[in-house]
Design a protein around this motif. Structure first.
Motif, mmCIF file in Angstrom:
data_model
loop_
_atom_site.group_PDB
_atom_site.id
_atom_site.type_symbol
_atom_site.label_atom_id
_atom_site.label_comp_id
_atom_site.label_asym_id
_atom_site.label_seq_id
_atom_site.Cartn_x
_atom_site.Cartn_y
_atom_site.Cartn_z
ATOM 1 N N GLY A 125 5.900 -9.145 -4.909
ATOM 2 C CA GLY A 125 4.675 -8.391 -4.624
ATOM 3 C C GLY A 125 4.673 -7.804 -3.235
ATOM 4 O O GLY A 125 5.696 -7.335 -2.735
ATOM 5 N N GLY A 126 3.485 -7.860 -2.611
ATOM 6 C CA GLY A 126 3.248 -7.139 -1.362
ATOM 7 C C GLY A 126 4.254 -7.422 -0.253
ATOM 8 O O GLY A 126 4.698 -6.487 0.422
ATOM 9 N N ARG A 503 -3.132 -6.102 -8.655
ATOM 10 C CA ARG A 503 -2.639 -6.945 -7.582
ATOM 11 C C ARG A 503 -2.312 -8.313 -8.144
ATOM 12 O O ARG A 503 -2.618 -8.603 -9.289
ATOM 13 C CB ARG A 503 -3.643 -7.071 -6.449
ATOM 14 C CG ARG A 503 -5.062 -7.279 -6.913
ATOM 15 C CD ARG A 503 -6.085 -7.009 -5.837
ATOM 16 N NE ARG A 503 -5.642 -6.088 -4.834
ATOM 17 C CZ ARG A 503 -5.868 -4.781 -4.846
ATOM 18 N NH1 ARG A 503 -6.535 -4.259 -5.835
ATOM 19 N NH2 ARG A 503 -5.428 -4.011 -3.876
ATOM 20 N N LYS A 509 -8.175 -12.875 -4.411
ATOM 21 C CA LYS A 509 -8.284 -11.442 -4.721
ATOM 22 C C LYS A 509 -9.516 -11.159 -5.612
ATOM 23 O O LYS A 509 -9.859 -10.016 -5.863
ATOM 24 C CB LYS A 509 -7.011 -10.941 -5.396
ATOM 25 C CG LYS A 509 -5.731 -11.090 -4.547
ATOM 26 C CD LYS A 509 -5.502 -9.897 -3.640
ATOM 27 C CE LYS A 509 -4.073 -9.887 -3.067
ATOM 28 N NZ LYS A 509 -3.834 -8.745 -2.180
ATOM 29 N N TYR A 572 3.200 -5.982 -14.085
ATOM 30 C CA TYR A 572 3.020 -5.183 -12.860
ATOM 31 C C TYR A 572 4.298 -5.214 -12.008
ATOM 32 O O TYR A 572 4.785 -6.270 -11.653
ATOM 33 C CB TYR A 572 1.847 -5.767 -12.074
ATOM 34 C CG TYR A 572 1.458 -5.022 -10.814
ATOM 35 C CD1 TYR A 572 1.393 -3.642 -10.786
ATOM 36 C CD2 TYR A 572 1.111 -5.723 -9.658
ATOM 37 C CE1 TYR A 572 1.002 -2.968 -9.636
ATOM 38 C CE2 TYR A 572 0.716 -5.062 -8.509
ATOM 39 C CZ TYR A 572 0.670 -3.681 -8.505
ATOM 40 O OH TYR A 572 0.278 -3.016 -7.365
ATOM 41 N N ASP A 573 4.819 -4.037 -11.701
ATOM 42 C CA ASP A 573 6.014 -3.959 -10.856
ATOM 43 C C ASP A 573 5.976 -2.640 -10.077
ATOM 44 O O ASP A 573 4.965 -1.932 -10.096
ATOM 45 C CB ASP A 573 7.290 -4.072 -11.710
ATOM 46 C CG ASP A 573 7.444 -2.905 -12.684
ATOM 47 O OD1 ASP A 573 6.563 -2.016 -12.722
ATOM 48 O OD2 ASP A 573 8.440 -2.868 -13.414
ATOM 49 N N LEU A 574 7.063 -2.332 -9.402
ATOM 50 C CA LEU A 574 7.082 -1.126 -8.571
ATOM 51 C C LEU A 574 6.785 0.131 -9.378
ATOM 52 O O LEU A 574 6.112 1.039 -8.908
ATOM 53 C CB LEU A 574 8.455 -0.967 -7.899
ATOM 54 C CG LEU A 574 8.689 -1.772 -6.623
ATOM 55 C CD1 LEU A 574 10.151 -1.676 -6.194
ATOM 56 C CD2 LEU A 574 7.788 -1.272 -5.495
ATOM 57 N N ALA A 577 3.106 0.210 -10.257
ATOM 58 C CA ALA A 577 2.360 0.423 -9.013
ATOM 59 C C ALA A 577 2.382 1.895 -8.627
ATOM 60 O O ALA A 577 1.360 2.486 -8.286
ATOM 61 C CB ALA A 577 2.945 -0.439 -7.891
ATOM 62 N N THR A 600 -1.696 -3.479 1.027
ATOM 63 C CA THR A 600 -0.988 -2.214 1.250
ATOM 64 C C THR A 600 -1.168 -1.246 0.088
ATOM 65 O O THR A 600 -0.942 -0.049 0.260
ATOM 66 C CB THR A 600 0.524 -2.444 1.460
ATOM 67 O OG1 THR A 600 0.991 -3.286 0.415
ATOM 68 C CG2 THR A 600 0.812 -3.055 2.805
ATOM 69 N N GLY A 602 -3.761 -0.083 -1.251
ATOM 70 C CA GLY A 602 -4.780 0.916 -0.950
ATOM 71 C C GLY A 602 -4.240 2.038 -0.062
ATOM 72 O O GLY A 602 -4.682 3.185 -0.148
ATOM 73 N N LYS A 604 -1.163 3.123 -0.218
ATOM 74 C CA LYS A 604 -0.361 3.946 -1.130
ATOM 75 C C LYS A 604 -1.278 4.883 -1.905
ATOM 76 O O LYS A 604 -0.976 6.064 -2.100
ATOM 77 C CB LYS A 604 0.404 3.060 -2.110
ATOM 78 C CG LYS A 604 1.327 2.048 -1.466
ATOM 79 C CD LYS A 604 1.789 1.005 -2.502
ATOM 80 C CE LYS A 604 2.491 -0.164 -1.844
ATOM 81 N NZ LYS A 604 2.693 -1.287 -2.771
HETATM 82 C C1 LIG Z 1 2.063 -2.476 -2.779
HETATM 83 C C2 LIG Z 1 2.342 -3.508 -3.818
HETATM 84 C C3 LIG Z 1 1.734 -4.767 -3.744
HETATM 85 C C4 LIG Z 1 0.802 -5.150 -2.624
HETATM 86 O O1 LIG Z 1 -0.501 -4.738 -2.899
HETATM 87 P P1 LIG Z 1 -1.776 -5.398 -2.193
HETATM 88 O O2 LIG Z 1 -2.655 -4.274 -1.864
HETATM 89 O O3 LIG Z 1 -1.289 -6.099 -0.973
HETATM 90 O O4 LIG Z 1 -2.356 -6.323 -3.188
HETATM 91 C C5 LIG Z 1 2.017 -5.689 -4.737
HETATM 92 N N1 LIG Z 1 2.837 -5.396 -5.760
HETATM 93 C C6 LIG Z 1 3.438 -4.198 -5.870
HETATM 94 C C7 LIG Z 1 4.351 -3.937 -7.027
HETATM 95 C C8 LIG Z 1 3.212 -3.218 -4.904
HETATM 96 O O5 LIG Z 1 3.831 -2.035 -5.005
#
Ligand SMILES: *Cc1c(COP(=O)(O)O)cnc(C)c1O
Length: 707
Positions: A125-126, A503, A509, A572-574, A577, A600, A602, A604
């Motif tokens: 994740g983040g 997320r 969260k 959920y993955d890149l 996202a 992060t 937000g 993006k």
């Molecule tokens: C950017 C990103 C996150 C982090 O997001 P948060 O706003 O910190 O929750 C998590 N997972 C993926 C796949 C992301 O691209």
């Protein structure tokens, strides 16, 4: 450029090239450096050869070149324009790498996970995605850096929901031969290895190299036949559930990572511990100083001069600690081998060194062992100073030596290409190389509302198409009734206000706020004007609570009138996202303050003209100015239930009274003027401050020392 493993990567690319028609040889070179992934039109060179296979290979170029049929490759080789583009792309990459600044003592960046590209599944994740963004930006800015991590053969888990909405996990094995990776070899072309006492055995690690532009990423791998089966498992899974194995991972990352660098002849000027997982690297450096003759305290002081540390979360689960009974069976032999006294080392990792009952905490160890430490937003800096103040008795909170460097996101990776092309038409030329200049972004106001809105409509439409397709597929796999599968194609609407919430499903969260008042949620979700929700997120495999929240949300869709307006995207993955942050109109974040260190996603979303509606915590606390999105009160409240109810009410009030009003208030030309004005304010104020360029420039200017 660091030489260790460079020839090995070249040989691997030559092996791939030998299977290609000669005119396509540059593609094999491109493939072995992820730089193509963030060059404009980089991915298109592969996609244009065979779009279907490119998707099937999850955009992994090595697999793609090895699995594409000879006929298709021959056809590509006979296209002069495609061959020319491949040459141009390789030229661009090679020219940039050739022009790198020579550095004898680079920054060594250590992190447990890296989210570089969807084809390299070693992130959760983040933290990992941020680390990936840092490497790419360090490459762009030519900050001398080498990165160190672990090669997890099975990475992080994949998520599937059953028809009841319950999460199940599975792990897929990655074949390194099918990645743009090569084992680093020695002069005799044998794999270079380092060994480390873990448990009561000597564990041998081999080292993979993967290039991220100018930054080599070295990944340690214990999956070798000469290791004990338990030891081979050390690098199997990211954030392994078993604490003992996880501790072994941290030893491998930190101490193993430092040994690997030494074995490759790399002598870092700065060692950056990106989160506490890597803290045990400090012990290698302390032992090095001891061997050079320093006493323990002096050795610690000298090691500190080379180490910097970034803490990423105030949540207790992210600040792990190990008591002697857990610690010594894993790292006892390592301490002995280094001639380090276990008690002295443990004391370094305690908040109160003299309290022998206190376990060794990775964060306190990293704080004591580093010359500079920072949190990841202004507010998180405050929170971290308060949190760790006990380690610095007698100091006022503001004198606690933890500063703040707010996170940022890598613009070329996160701004969708249609949006980049729109900006290319209006922003001053060369804007990509100076995104931190506020002047560059002033010009946003000159973009005609119609054009900006058309780009937003297009991006939303693409997301809805993808969500429908995914949703059909997910439903089929769950074994849902066929009419329900068919309904996926009619779910959602390309023109409706689309809210995204994706997320990790960690408790803080507060995904549950969305269903806290079910009557109101259902009223908003089934009412007019229409609003639709896209969700995604994984709960940690051991987190039953997180899985239950997911199940409740998943159940929402059973209510009449809601099924077409709520879609959960599995796994959920890149890739998901990217689609979500570029297509949603509003990006919602509901952390329990003050537990969101930064956030992060937000940022993006903002880069793509999506508007943030978020609790004033983490980055949003310093980003929100009243014009560039919406905010929910960020004051902590000891009564969590009361805070949850208030925030849920505020969320739905904002949605009903402001968000829906502004989105659906259109002029004669169909343009929501107030909405577009807010998008412009958001881009103008947020893009220059929350891009990775600003972040890495801060690390390079304020924290790193290189030569
Ligand atoms: C950017 C990103 C996150 C982090 O997001 P948060 O706003 O910190 O929750 C998590 N997972 C993926 C796949 C992301 O691209």
């Amino acid at each position: 450029m660091v030489s260790a493993g460079a020839l090995d990567l070249l040989r691997a690319s030559q092996a791939v090239a030998s299977r290609l028609p000669a005119p396509l040889a540059p593609l094999a070179r491109i493939t072995y450096n992820y730089r193509w992934a963030w060059l404009p039109r980089g991915a298109e060179v592969f996609r244009d050869i065979d779009a279907h296979r490119w998707t099937r290979c999850r955009e992994n170029p090595v697999r793609f070149l090895l699995e594409t049929s000879p006929e298709t490759l021959l056809a590509a080789a006979s296209s002069p324009s495609l061959v020319a583009r491949a040459h141009q792309l390789w030229d661009a990459i090679e020219t940039e790498i050739r022009a790198s600044r020579p550095a004898t003592r680079p920054v060594a960046f250590l992190c447990a996970e890296y989210g570089v590209h969807r084809s390299l599944p070693i992130y959760s994740g983040g933290l990992g995605v941020l680390a990936g963004d840092i490497l790419k930006e360090a490459s762009d800015l030519d900050v001398p850096m080498v990165a160190v991590g672990l090669f997890y053969r099975s990475g992080y888990f994949h998520q599937r929901l059953d028809p009841d909405g319950w999460q199940h996990e599975s792990w897929e094995e990655t074949d390194p031969q099918l990645l743009p990776a090569a084992l680093v070899t020695d002069a005799q072309r044998h794999p270079l290895t380092v060994s480390l006492p873990i448990f009561d055995r000597l564990v041998t690690f081999q080292i993979w190299r993967i290039d991220i532009g100018r930054v080599p990423l070295f990944l340690l791998d214990a999956d070798r036949p000469d290791n004990h089966p338990i030891d081979r498992w050390i690098t199997a899974r990211l954030y392994e559930g078993n604490r003992t194995i996880r501790l072994a991972q941290y030893l491998a990352l930190g101490a193993g990572g430092m040994r690997a660098l030494r074995a490759m002849g790399i002598d870092p000027g700065t060692v950056h511990l990106n989160e506490g997982h890597a803290a045990l690297a400090s012990l290698e450096l302390i032992a090095e100083e001891r061997r050079a003759g320093a006493g323990f305290d002096e050795a610690v002081a000298r090691a500190r001069e080379r180490i910097v540390f970034t803490t990423h979360t105030p949540v207790p689960a992210g600040n792990e600690a190990y008591g002697a009974q857990e610690l010594l069976p894993v790292v006892g032999r390592f301490f002995t081998e280094l001639g380090l006294d276990a008690e002295a080392v443990t004391a370094l990792g305690r908040v109160h060194p003299e309290d022998k009952a206190e376990p060794l905490g990775l964060t306190p160890l990293a704080l004591r062992a580093s010359r500079a430490a920072n949190g990841v937003s202004v507010r998180h800096g405050d929170v971290a100073r308060t949190m760790w103040r006990r380690m610095y008795p007698g100091r006022a909170p503001e004198a606690v030596p933890i500063t703040a460097i707010t996170n940022g996101v890598h613009l070329p990776s996160w701004m969708s290409s249609p949006f980049q092309q729109l900006l290319d038409r209006y922003l001053p030329s060369g804007w990509r190389s100076r995104p931190t200049d506020p002047q560059v972004w002033q010009v946003i106001d000159a973009i005609p509302d119609e054009e900006l809105w058309a780009a937003r409509e297009e991006a939303r439409g693409q997301l809805i198409d993808l969500a429908r397709e995914r949703s059909e597929h997910d439903r089929l796999r769950r074994g849902e009734p066929l009419d329900y599968v068919d309904a996926a194609a009619r779910s959602l609407s390309r023109g409706q206000l689309t809210i995204g919430f994706a997320r990790r499903l960690a408790t803080y969260k507060r995904l549950h706020l969305l269903s806290l008042d079910p009557e109101r949620s259902l009223r908003v979700l089934s009412g007019t004007p229409p609003l639709q929700f896209l969700f995604a997120g994984k709960a940690h495999p051991m987190d039953e609570g997180g899985k239950r929240v997911l199940q409740i949300l998943f159940g929402l869709k059973r209510a009449p009138g809601v099924a077409e307006r709520v879609v959960f995207l599995e796994d959920y993955d890149l890739e998901i996202a990217r689609a979500l942050v570029s297509g949603c109109d509003v990006w919602v974040n509901l952390p329990r303050p003050p537990l969101e260190a930064s956030g992060t996603s937000g940022m993006k979303a903002a880069l793509n003209g999506s508007l943030n509606l978020s609790v004033l915590d983490g980055w949003w606390a310093e980003a929100y100015d009243g014009t560039n999105g919406w905010a929910i009160d960020g004051e902590p409240d000891a009564d969590e239930g009361a805070k949850d109810r208030r925030d849920a009410t505020q969320l739905f009030d904002l949605l009903e009274k402001e968000v829906m009003r502004d989105f659906y208030t259109r002029d004669a030309g169909g343009i929501p003027r107030a909405w577009v004005a807010r998008i412009k304010a958001s881009l103008r104020t947020l893009a220059p401050r929350f891009c990775a360029t600003r972040m890495v420039q801060e690390y390079a200017g304020r924290v790193y020392r290189t030569e």
